[in-house]
Design an enzyme around this catalytic site. Sequence first.
Site, PDB file in Angstrom:
ATOM      1  N   ASN A  32       0.810  -1.222   0.000  1.00 28.35           N
ATOM      2  CA  ASN A  32       0.000   0.000   0.000  1.00 28.35           C
ATOM      3  C   ASN A  32       0.841   1.270   0.000  1.00 28.35           C
ATOM      4  O   ASN A  32       0.414   2.305  -0.533  1.00 28.35           O
ATOM      5  CB  ASN A  32      -0.924  -0.003   1.219  1.00 28.35           C
ATOM      6  CG  ASN A  32      -2.056  -0.994   1.073  1.00 28.35           C
ATOM      7  OD1 ASN A  32      -2.944  -0.834   0.255  1.00 28.35           O
ATOM      8  ND2 ASN A  32      -2.018  -2.058   1.879  1.00 28.35           N
ATOM      9  N   THR A  33       2.032   1.215   0.603  1.00 23.80           N
ATOM     10  CA  THR A  33       2.854   2.419   0.697  1.00 23.80           C
ATOM     11  C   THR A  33       4.166   2.331  -0.070  1.00 23.80           C
ATOM     12  O   THR A  33       4.814   3.346  -0.286  1.00 23.80           O
ATOM     13  CB  THR A  33       3.168   2.746   2.171  1.00 23.80           C
ATOM     14  OG1 THR A  33       3.779   1.609   2.791  1.00 23.80           O
ATOM     15  CG2 THR A  33       1.899   3.097   2.926  1.00 23.80           C
ATOM     16  N   ALA A  78      -1.786 -12.399  -1.090  1.00 24.98           N
ATOM     17  CA  ALA A  78      -0.672 -13.152  -1.673  1.00 24.98           C
ATOM     18  C   ALA A  78       0.631 -12.898  -0.929  1.00 24.98           C
ATOM     19  O   ALA A  78       1.482 -13.787  -0.826  1.00 24.98           O
ATOM     20  CB  ALA A  78      -0.522 -12.777  -3.143  1.00 24.98           C
ATOM     21  N   ASP A  79       0.796 -11.690  -0.386  1.00 26.87           N
ATOM     22  CA  ASP A  79       2.016 -11.400   0.370  1.00 26.87           C
ATOM     23  C   ASP A  79       2.096 -12.241   1.634  1.00 26.87           C
ATOM     24  O   ASP A  79       3.177 -12.672   2.052  1.00 26.87           O
ATOM     25  CB  ASP A  79       2.097  -9.916   0.708  1.00 26.87           C
ATOM     26  CG  ASP A  79       0.907  -9.416   1.508  1.00 26.87           C
ATOM     27  OD1 ASP A  79      -0.196 -10.009   1.406  1.00 26.87           O
ATOM     28  OD2 ASP A  79       1.057  -8.426   2.250  1.00 26.87           O
ATOM     29  N   THR A 104       4.708  16.865  22.928  1.00 26.63           N
ATOM     30  CA  THR A 104       3.691  16.139  22.158  1.00 26.63           C
ATOM     31  C   THR A 104       4.328  15.051  21.311  1.00 26.63           C
ATOM     32  O   THR A 104       3.854  13.913  21.260  1.00 26.63           O
ATOM     33  CB  THR A 104       2.913  17.112  21.255  1.00 26.63           C
ATOM     34  OG1 THR A 104       2.290  18.111  22.072  1.00 26.63           O
ATOM     35  CG2 THR A 104       1.849  16.378  20.449  1.00 26.63           C
TER      36      THR A 104
END
Length: 243
Positions: A9-10, A96-97, A173
Amino acid sequence: MMLVVDVGNTSTALGLWSKGKVSKVSHIDGKIEEAFAAAEKLLSDKVEAIAYVSVVPKKDSKWKAFAKRTKKPFKQITFRDSILKLDYPKPETIGADRLADAAGAVARYGAPVIVMDFGTALTAAVVTEDKIWRGGVIAPGFPLMRDYLFERTAKLPRMELGSGKAPKIGRSTEEAMRFGALVGYRGMVREITDELKKNFESEFKLVATGGFAKWVLKESNMDFVIDPDLTLFGTGLIAEKMK
């Protein structure tokens, strides 16, 4: 020799598979054209085919067209090609991965094994001692958690991922987010593996792959073997046995 391709995806991972080994691995975070350019640099007359796994269906046709343009046979791996027996109600839904990860882990480290892939999502596959794929786990990965916090809050920044340690306590933060991400994520990984061990009453080998594996597991005291090229290795292993 085959060009092995793992489309996530990335990012997209590429490498050459030959005689049970993967070499010349690269990871492309940019557009698909950049991945094609990297792939073309690896192609030669010695490359006999392109072995392919993907979790992004809309890119499949583009890679098929690339293979046709470069005149290389295209081997797209699906559940039908698994070299492990699948004990799963709907095997066609298995990524598949994940099949490549499991096949590679069993070949390199044996069974029983739990293999975790630290990518956009955190996935785990369980293979029991009889080398049967029993199922797995899917949880949010670091990019999803980071982006959700950024998009759904007014003041939290988009945290940088992949480097740095967890602080003793968050005193800004950014530090508070880093503590929550790393320490909290390790807790999730530990709880998942402990629960799977209990459910199957087995002491599994633990194998990790994916872009965030090393960062998450460093100093975690969890007994994982980190194998960065496992998915590409498993892809080549499966594709080699395909007709």
